[in-house]
Structure formats: structure tokens, C-alpha cells
Design a protein around this motif. Structure first.
Motif, PDB file in Angstrom:
ATOM      1  N   GLY A 175       0.823  -1.404  -0.010  1.00  0.00           N
ATOM      2  CA  GLY A 175      -0.006  -0.003  -0.105  1.00  0.00           C
ATOM      3  C   GLY A 175       0.781   1.286   0.060  1.00  0.00           C
ATOM      4  O   GLY A 175       0.493   2.470  -0.749  1.00  0.00           O
ATOM      5  N   LEU A 176       1.938   1.376   0.987  1.00  0.00           N
ATOM      6  CA  LEU A 176       2.537   2.449   0.773  1.00  0.00           C
ATOM      7  C   LEU A 176       3.269   2.595  -0.615  1.00  0.00           C
ATOM      8  O   LEU A 176       3.460   3.842  -1.002  1.00  0.00           O
ATOM      9  N   ALA A 177       3.744   1.603  -1.125  1.00  0.00           N
ATOM     10  CA  ALA A 177       4.434   1.687  -2.786  1.00  0.00           C
ATOM     11  C   ALA A 177       3.338   2.246  -3.779  1.00  0.00           C
ATOM     12  O   ALA A 177       3.867   3.218  -4.374  1.00  0.00           O
ATOM     13  N   ALA A 178       2.235   1.667  -3.456  1.00  0.00           N
ATOM     14  CA  ALA A 178       1.041   2.216  -4.418  1.00  0.00           C
ATOM     15  C   ALA A 178       1.062   3.480  -4.280  1.00  0.00           C
ATOM     16  O   ALA A 178       0.409   4.275  -5.256  1.00  0.00           O
ATOM     17  N   HIS A 183       4.009   1.464 -10.023  1.00  0.00           N
ATOM     18  CA  HIS A 183       2.694   0.999 -10.847  1.00  0.00           C
ATOM     19  C   HIS A 183       2.648  -0.606 -10.560  1.00  0.00           C
ATOM     20  O   HIS A 183       1.461  -1.316 -10.498  1.00  0.00           O
ATOM     21  N   GLU A 184       3.788  -1.316 -10.256  1.00  0.00           N
ATOM     22  CA  GLU A 184       3.644  -2.635 -10.250  1.00  0.00           C
ATOM     23  C   GLU A 184       2.963  -2.951  -8.705  1.00  0.00           C
ATOM     24  O   GLU A 184       2.147  -3.904  -8.767  1.00  0.00           O
ATOM     25  N   ALA A 185       3.152  -2.135  -7.759  1.00  0.00           N
ATOM     26  CA  ALA A 185       2.599  -1.998  -6.593  1.00  0.00           C
ATOM     27  C   ALA A 185       1.070  -1.952  -6.572  1.00  0.00           C
ATOM     28  O   ALA A 185       0.239  -2.578  -6.115  1.00  0.00           O
ATOM     29  N   GLN A 186       0.765  -1.067  -7.483  1.00  0.00           N
ATOM     30  CA  GLN A 186      -0.736  -0.512  -7.771  1.00  0.00           C
ATOM     31  C   GLN A 186      -1.314  -1.749  -8.467  1.00  0.00           C
ATOM     32  O   GLN A 186      -2.579  -2.039  -8.276  1.00  0.00           O
ATOM     33  N   ALA A 217       2.372   1.215 -17.147  1.00  0.00           N
ATOM     34  CA  ALA A 217       3.023  -0.139 -17.316  1.00  0.00           C
ATOM     35  C   ALA A 217       3.649  -0.094 -18.909  1.00  0.00           C
ATOM     36  O   ALA A 217       2.981   0.529 -19.549  1.00  0.00           O
ATOM     37  N   THR A 218       4.753  -0.661 -19.011  1.00  0.00           N
ATOM     38  CA  THR A 218       5.394  -0.746 -20.299  1.00  0.00           C
ATOM     39  C   THR A 218       4.635  -1.991 -21.147  1.00  0.00           C
ATOM     40  O   THR A 218       3.793  -2.913 -20.365  1.00  0.00           O
TER      41      THR A 218
END
Length: 256
Positions: A175-178, A183-186, A217-218
Motif C-alpha cells: 500500500g505504501l508503494a502504491a 505501478h507494479e505495486a498498484q 506499465a510498459t
């Protein structure tokens, strides 16, 4: 557990940052090498200048060389050399202020070291050491507030690879990273919320996170695009409308 009480952003007492000793490899031999010789094919003025600056202790030069050897960018890929350059940064700057100009570079060096320890480097002195990996990532995540470290740490806790699985800790770091835009965390958080995986199901909120993730995302990150498309196809009209409202609030800076 709901996102509201999992993402308070307060470091736990047992993860409080403390300076880490990164100086020696498992064999007891110092990680940092004083003399570095460039491959003949890449022995040009630009590389020589970077090496000179790196030997003089410049963190940016050390980071650039580490990335070059890690990615094989303009030189033959050499993960051990990359590891050594990242180690120099960690050794010399572990106690730098999180607000220092080079703080992001230092945090990224710790993340790189954590990922190397998570897998080891084949046929070298750097062996797989999940606990050491956790220490490196925890330091970058808590002291420097690195979103990349928070995501990598979340994956370690959620997957339970090499350390005891702890979904509560994993979701907290995720959650902190998102919320910082990783974006991977999201994407992973969105998956978990939309499907009700280890969290109370919140389809609209999950779709919101997946929408944010797929925009960053790529093309090669197919799992993110696939997760978004699957969620969008399954979402009800109400879920889609609510997700849109949440996205609007996010854009306005009201990231609740």
C-alpha cells in the motif's frame, strides 16, 4: 484487514532504520575493490572518466557504472562488478539524510543489493541470502522511503520466499508503494482488492488501482494489462462509475 488500516505509513518498531554494515562479503573478503579495469571494447574516454570519478568516491558515477555492468549497457554484463559498485554507495552513504541530493541513488543501491542477495550471483562469492536481502530492502524502504524497496519487500512477505510469509506486512508495504505511484505495486494491490485475495473485496477500488497501473506499465508488462482488462470486463457498471470517481479524486490529490 482493509486498506484504510493497512496503509497508515507508520514504520513498525521492529523495522526502524538503523545503519547497516555492508562492507564484507560472506567470505569475509571486502566487497569493494580499489582497482577496476574496463573491458577493452569499452575502454573509451567516457568510461574512463566515470571510473576516475567513481574511484574518487562520486556516488553518481558509481551508480552509473553499476547500472552499466548490471544491464550490459556499453560493456559486457558483469553482475559482480555491478554489485561492487552498489556496495560502495551503500558503504559510504548509508547514513546520509533521506533529504540529501543523492538519497535516491543510495536507496536504489540498497534495492539493487537486496535483489542480488535474494537470488545470489552464480559462481561468485555473492550467495543467495534472503535474510540479508530483507535487511537491505527494509533499510531502503523505511529509512529512505523508497517505493521500489517497499514493493520488493512486499513481494518477499507475500510470496514467503526465503523468509516467513506475512501477508499483513506484505499488504502494508504494498500500500505504501502504491500510494507513491509504484505501478507494479498498484497493479498487485488492485488485483488483490478486486478479487478479494487476502483483503476484503473492494472491486471499485481494485479497478482504480489497476487503471492507474496499466497507464504506467510498459508493453512488456503484459500481466498488468491483462489484469486490468480482466477486471474491467468483470466489473459492474456501478463498480466502473465508482472507480472513475476514485480516479478523479486521485488526480485532484485526494488520495484516500
Amino acid at each position: 484487514m482493509t486498506p484504510a488500516n493497512a496503509f497508515d505509513g507508520t514504520p513498525d518498531a521492529d523495522s526502524a532504520a538503523a545503519p547497516l554494515a555492508v562492507v564484507t562479503a560472506p567470505s569475509g573478503v571486502a566487497v569493494v575493490r580499489k582497482t577496476v579495469t574496463a573491458p577493452a571494447a569499452a575502454n573509451n574516454n567516457s568510461l574512463s572518466a566515470l571510473q576516475y570519478a567513481a574511484e574518487d568516491g562520486h556516488a553518481i558515477a558509481q551508480w552509473k557504472l553499476g547500472k552499466m555492468f548490471a544491464d550490459g549497457g556499453g560493456v559486457e554484463r558483469d553482475d559482480l562488478r555491478a554489485f561492487d559498485y552498489f556496495s560502495r554507495i551503500a558503504n559510504q552513504h548509508a547514513e546520509d539524510s533521506p533529504g540529501a541530493p543523492q538519497a535516491n541513488i543510495v536507496a536504489n543501491a540498497f534495492v539493487a543489493l537486496g535483489r542480488y542477495y535474494a537470488t545470489g550471483i552464480a559462481n561468485t562469492r555473492v550467495k543467495r541470502d534472503p535474510e540479508r536481502a530483507r535487511e537491505m530492502l527494509s533499510y531502503a524502504a523505511s529509512y529512505f522511503g523508497s517505493a521500489e524497496a517497499q514493493y520488493s519487500l512486499a513481494r518477499m512477505y507475500l510470496d514467503g520466499k526465503g523468509i516467513q510469509r506475512d501477508v499483513k506486512y506484505g499488504v502494508r508495504w504494498l500500500g505504501l508503494a502504491a500510494h507513491k505511484g509504484q505501478h507494479e505495486a498498484q497493479a498487485l494491490l488492485g488485483q488483490m482488492l478486486f478479487n478479494g485475495d487476502h483483503l476484503q473485496r473492494q472491486a471499485a477500488r481494485g479497478l482504480m488501482w489497476l487503471t492507474l497501473a496499466q497507464e504506467s506499465a510498459t508493453p512488456s508488462e503484459k500481466w498488468i494489462h491483462q489484469s486490468y482488462n480482466e477486471a474491467l470486463a468483470k466489473a459492474s457498471e456501478d463498480d466502473r462509475a465508482m472507480a472513475l470517481q476514485m480516479l478523479q479524486r486521485w488526480v485532484q490529490g485526494r488520495r484516500d
